[in-house]
Design a protein around this motif. Structure first.
Motif, PDB file in Angstrom:
ATOM      1  N   LYS A 158       0.865  -1.185  -0.032  1.00 28.37           N
ATOM      2  CA  LYS A 158      -0.162  -0.118  -0.020  1.00 28.37           C
ATOM      3  C   LYS A 158       0.892   1.292   0.304  1.00 28.37           C
ATOM      4  N   THR A 159       0.356   2.162  -0.686  1.00 34.71           N
ATOM      5  CA  THR A 159       1.277   3.507  -0.646  1.00 34.71           C
ATOM      6  C   THR A 159       0.362   4.625   0.075  1.00 34.71           C
ATOM      7  N   VAL A 160       0.802   5.198   0.933  1.00 33.77           N
ATOM      8  CA  VAL A 160       0.221   6.612   1.969  1.00 33.77           C
ATOM      9  C   VAL A 160       0.727   7.636   1.669  1.00 33.77           C
ATOM     10  N   VAL A 161       0.019   8.511   1.227  1.00 33.08           N
ATOM     11  CA  VAL A 161       0.640  10.187   1.238  1.00 33.08           C
ATOM     12  C   VAL A 161       0.024  11.028   2.480  1.00 33.08           C
ATOM     13  N   ALA A 162       0.822  11.447   3.459  1.00 32.77           N
ATOM     14  CA  ALA A 162       0.394  11.652   4.853  1.00 32.77           C
ATOM     15  C   ALA A 162      -0.301  13.355   4.345  1.00 32.77           C
ATOM     16  N   ASP A 163      -1.100  13.709   5.152  1.00 33.17           N
ATOM     17  CA  ASP A 163      -1.594  14.791   5.094  1.00 33.17           C
ATOM     18  C   ASP A 163      -0.557  15.899   5.550  1.00 33.17           C
ATOM     19  N   GLY A 164      -0.860  16.880   4.589  1.00 36.51           N
ATOM     20  CA  GLY A 164       0.180  17.909   4.431  1.00 36.51           C
ATOM     21  C   GLY A 164       1.347  17.924   3.500  1.00 36.51           C
ATOM     22  N   THR A 165       1.232  16.832   2.772  1.00 29.16           N
ATOM     23  CA  THR A 165       2.557  16.256   1.858  1.00 29.16           C
ATOM     24  C   THR A 165       1.915  16.156   0.417  1.00 29.16           C
ATOM     25  N   THR A 166       2.696  16.603  -0.428  1.00 28.46           N
ATOM     26  CA  THR A 166       2.293  16.616  -1.770  1.00 28.46           C
ATOM     27  C   THR A 166       3.526  15.921  -2.487  1.00 28.46           C
ATOM     28  N   VAL A 167       3.196  14.609  -3.126  1.00 27.84           N
ATOM     29  CA  VAL A 167       4.060  13.596  -3.980  1.00 27.84           C
ATOM     30  C   VAL A 167       3.713  14.003  -5.427  1.00 27.84           C
ATOM     31  N   VAL A 168       4.949  14.200  -6.151  1.00 29.19           N
ATOM     32  CA  VAL A 168       5.032  14.551  -7.720  1.00 29.19           C
ATOM     33  C   VAL A 168       5.591  13.199  -8.246  1.00 29.19           C
ATOM     34  N   LEU A 169       4.871  12.582  -9.087  1.00 33.27           N
ATOM     35  CA  LEU A 169       5.210  11.429  -9.743  1.00 33.27           C
ATOM     36  C   LEU A 169       5.977  11.691 -11.144  1.00 33.27           C
ATOM     37  N   VAL A 170       7.582  11.668 -11.132  1.00 31.81           N
ATOM     38  CA  VAL A 170       8.302  12.191 -12.226  1.00 31.81           C
ATOM     39  C   VAL A 170       8.759  11.094 -13.017  1.00 31.81           C
ATOM     40  N   GLU A 171       8.081   9.775 -13.037  1.00 28.89           N
ATOM     41  CA  GLU A 171       8.418   8.849 -13.954  1.00 28.89           C
ATOM     42  C   GLU A 171       7.241   7.789 -14.088  1.00 28.89           C
ATOM     43  N   SER A 172       6.942   7.029 -14.877  1.00 27.87           N
ATOM     44  CA  SER A 172       5.815   6.181 -15.020  1.00 27.87           C
ATOM     45  C   SER A 172       5.983   4.981 -13.892  1.00 27.87           C
ATOM     46  N   ASN A 173       4.932   4.706 -13.226  1.00 19.45           N
ATOM     47  CA  ASN A 173       4.981   3.788 -12.154  1.00 19.45           C
ATOM     48  C   ASN A 173       5.860   4.114 -11.052  1.00 19.45           C
ATOM     49  N   ALA A 174       6.057   5.284 -10.467  1.00 20.87           N
ATOM     50  CA  ALA A 174       6.736   5.662  -9.607  1.00 20.87           C
ATOM     51  C   ALA A 174       6.168   5.181  -8.182  1.00 20.87           C
ATOM     52  N   PHE A 175       4.926   4.782  -8.242  1.00 19.23           N
ATOM     53  CA  PHE A 175       4.294   4.158  -7.087  1.00 19.23           C
ATOM     54  C   PHE A 175       4.357   2.441  -7.127  1.00 19.23           C
ATOM     55  N   GLY A 176       5.186   2.093  -8.087  1.00 19.29           N
ATOM     56  CA  GLY A 176       5.156   0.758  -8.228  1.00 19.29           C
ATOM     57  C   GLY A 176       4.092   0.188  -8.619  1.00 19.29           C
ATOM     58  N   ASP A 177       3.801  -1.296  -8.357  1.00 24.85           N
ATOM     59  CA  ASP A 177       2.432  -1.831  -8.590  1.00 24.85           C
ATOM     60  C   ASP A 177       1.593  -2.038  -7.187  1.00 24.85           C
ATOM     61  N   THR A 178       1.610  -0.683  -6.895  1.00 20.73           N
ATOM     62  CA  THR A 178       0.969  -0.429  -5.593  1.00 20.73           C
ATOM     63  C   THR A 178      -0.426  -1.129  -5.386  1.00 20.73           C
ATOM     64  N   SER A 179      -0.873  -1.810  -4.386  1.00 19.50           N
ATOM     65  CA  SER A 179      -2.171  -2.496  -4.205  1.00 19.50           C
ATOM     66  C   SER A 179      -3.103  -1.464  -3.884  1.00 19.50           C
ATOM     67  N   GLU A 180      -2.872  -0.373  -3.201  1.00 20.36           N
ATOM     68  CA  GLU A 180      -4.000   0.600  -3.050  1.00 20.36           C
ATOM     69  C   GLU A 180      -3.310   2.092  -2.597  1.00 20.36           C
ATOM     70  N   LEU A 181      -3.868   3.133  -2.912  1.00 25.80           N
ATOM     71  CA  LEU A 181      -3.424   4.379  -2.624  1.00 25.80           C
ATOM     72  C   LEU A 181      -4.264   4.807  -1.540  1.00 25.80           C
ATOM     73  N   LEU A 182      -3.665   5.613  -0.685  1.00 24.88           N
ATOM     74  CA  LEU A 182      -4.351   6.143   0.325  1.00 24.88           C
ATOM     75  C   LEU A 182      -3.641   7.805   0.214  1.00 24.88           C
ATOM     76  N   ALA A 183      -4.356   8.705  -0.107  1.00 28.95           N
ATOM     77  CA  ALA A 183      -4.004   9.941  -0.529  1.00 28.95           C
ATOM     78  C   ALA A 183      -4.651  10.952   0.501  1.00 28.95           C
ATOM     79  N   GLN A 184      -4.044  10.942   1.835  1.00 32.49           N
ATOM     80  CA  GLN A 184      -4.505  12.033   2.836  1.00 32.49           C
ATOM     81  C   GLN A 184      -4.090  13.501   2.227  1.00 32.49           C
ATOM     82  N   GLY A 185      -2.666  13.464   1.435  1.00 31.97           N
ATOM     83  CA  GLY A 185      -2.282  14.642   1.168  1.00 31.97           C
ATOM     84  C   GLY A 185      -2.432  14.775  -0.354  1.00 31.97           C
ATOM     85  N   ASP A 186      -1.646  15.381  -1.221  1.00 33.90           N
ATOM     86  CA  ASP A 186      -1.903  15.740  -2.635  1.00 33.90           C
ATOM     87  C   ASP A 186      -1.029  14.656  -3.525  1.00 33.90           C
ATOM     88  N   VAL A 187      -1.467  14.401  -4.673  1.00 35.16           N
ATOM     89  CA  VAL A 187      -0.709  13.438  -5.487  1.00 35.16           C
ATOM     90  C   VAL A 187      -0.677  14.277  -6.887  1.00 35.16           C
TER      91      VAL A 187
END
Length: 372
Positions: A77-106
């Motif tokens: 699982k991928t978690v983005v914490a509140d108050g955090t912004t994650v920027v993906l700068v390549e394809s599948n930077a989150f791998g083959d993640t089973s689930e995304l929990l975005a409390q922050g921004d993506v």
């Protein structure tokens, strides 16, 4: 849980074991963008979190490394914490993640793609899909997405054959939503699904079901790409001046499809005399532009409306039921430059009690049980 912050060496790869989580935390009090370029593998999960006291760009973590051929492949699982912004700068930077929990921004940058296997409905951050980027959600069942979806890229969602898609926020997404193996309904009245479809194009691929809802709605674009796409509507009101579905942009058929009528009614105070001499057409789907490409939309009914050639419907005047009417509804929609029309023909009228129907034909109480 493993935590990686600043280090004096260059980290090139991290393997996260199943059941474990890698915490990637930015520098405390950072004011400039952080990055994480190391390869992430394994069956564990990853959490991204801005450093304590980080502000502005300091709360942004860029993930990915286009300078290498390898891409992240972790499956947890991928978690983005509140108050955090994650920027993906390549394809599948989150791998083959089973689930995304975005409390922050993506943010998924243009030119890149990402596939995930679900979005946690407890997420409330903004997921931005830039123009030229694509986010694919390959889920195994229903998805309720409470994140705000923004951007103008491509969003593709597959729900495993029997799942339903629901948005908790209308967002500001103006790209295309491609749905396969699942259902999407505009519902009744104002709701996030209907508001989402006002801004985003809807593309229906194999296994998709699309319900127009029970009231008239306006959406942006609608494209049917497979002959097993199922359309449905409970919003047909015979005699209504409003279409069941209005499309502000384009309606495109790339396959034959069927629309099931699950609800049909007669407009209040309808002048019945206009309907007893033959089939009367009315707008059912209205569109700014139509491309049928030689394909058609057939009609069928379900439940109490399964027999379209003999439908018994209440007739009201001033919201009071005064008769039962029998109708024949066409078995396919007829195309026009402005969309698709449906035809209806009145075959019988059965008055209720000592009633006089005004505005069509005059009936006395002596004829109340004779019909027309």
């Amino acid at each position: 849980e493993m935590c990686i912050r600043d280090s004096a060496y260059v980290l090139t790869q991290v393997d996260v074991s199943d059941g474990k989580s890698l915490l990637i935390e930015g520098t405390a009090d950072a004011t400039t963008t952080q990055d994480f370029k190391a390869l992430i593998t394994g069956d564990g999960g990853v959490e991204f979190k801005a450093g304590s006291g980080a502000s502005g760009s300091g709360a942004v973590i860029e993930v990915g490394n286009t300078a290498t051929k390898e891409t992240n492949s972790y499956t947890g699982k991928t978690v983005v914490a509140d108050g955090t912004t994650v920027v993906l700068v390549e394809s599948n930077a989150f791998g083959d993640t089973s689930e995304l929990l975005a409390q922050g921004d993506v943010k998924l940058e243009s030119g890149f793609s990402q596939t995930i296997h679900g979005i946690d409905e407890s997420g409330r951050g903004t997921i931005t899909i830039a123009g030229g980027a694509s986010l694919t959600v390959n889920a195994s069942g229903s998805q309720t997405i409470n994140n705000v979806i923004a951007g103008s890229g491509d969003l593709a969602i597959s729900l495993g054959g029997s799942g339903a898609l629901a948005f908790g926020s209308s967002g500001s997404f103006t790209g295309d939503l491609t749905l396969s193996s699942g259902s999407f309904s505009l519902g009744s009245g104002s709701n996030a699904n209907a508001e989402f479809a006002q801004q985003a194009g809807i593309i229906l691929s194999s296994g998709a079901s699309f319900d127009f809802g029970s009231t008239s709605h306006t959406i942006k674009n609608l494209t049917v790409n497979a002959d097993d796409v199922k359309l449905s509507s409970s919003a047909l009101v015979i005699g209504s001046k409003d279409p069941s579905l209005a499309i502000s942009g384009s309606l495109t058929l790339n396959a034959n499809t069927n629309l099931t009528l699950t609800g049909i009614s007669v407009a209040d105070n309808l002048s019945l005399v206009d309907y007893d001499a033959g089939v009367v057409s009315q707008s059912f789907i209205q569109a700014d532009s139509v491309a049928t490409n030689g394909y058609t939309i057939s009609l069928s009914g379900s439940g109490n409306f399964v027999n379209l050639s003999e439908l018994t419907l209440d007739y009201t005047q001033g919201a009071q039921k005064v008769a039962e009417t029998v109708w024949k509804v066409s078995d396919k929609l007829s195309g026009s430059s402005g969309g698709f029309n449906v035809g209806a023909e009145l075959s019988e009228i059965h008055l209720i009690g000592n009633v006089v129907i005004s505005g069509c034909l005059l009936y006395t109480s002596d004829a109340a049980d004779d019909g027309e």
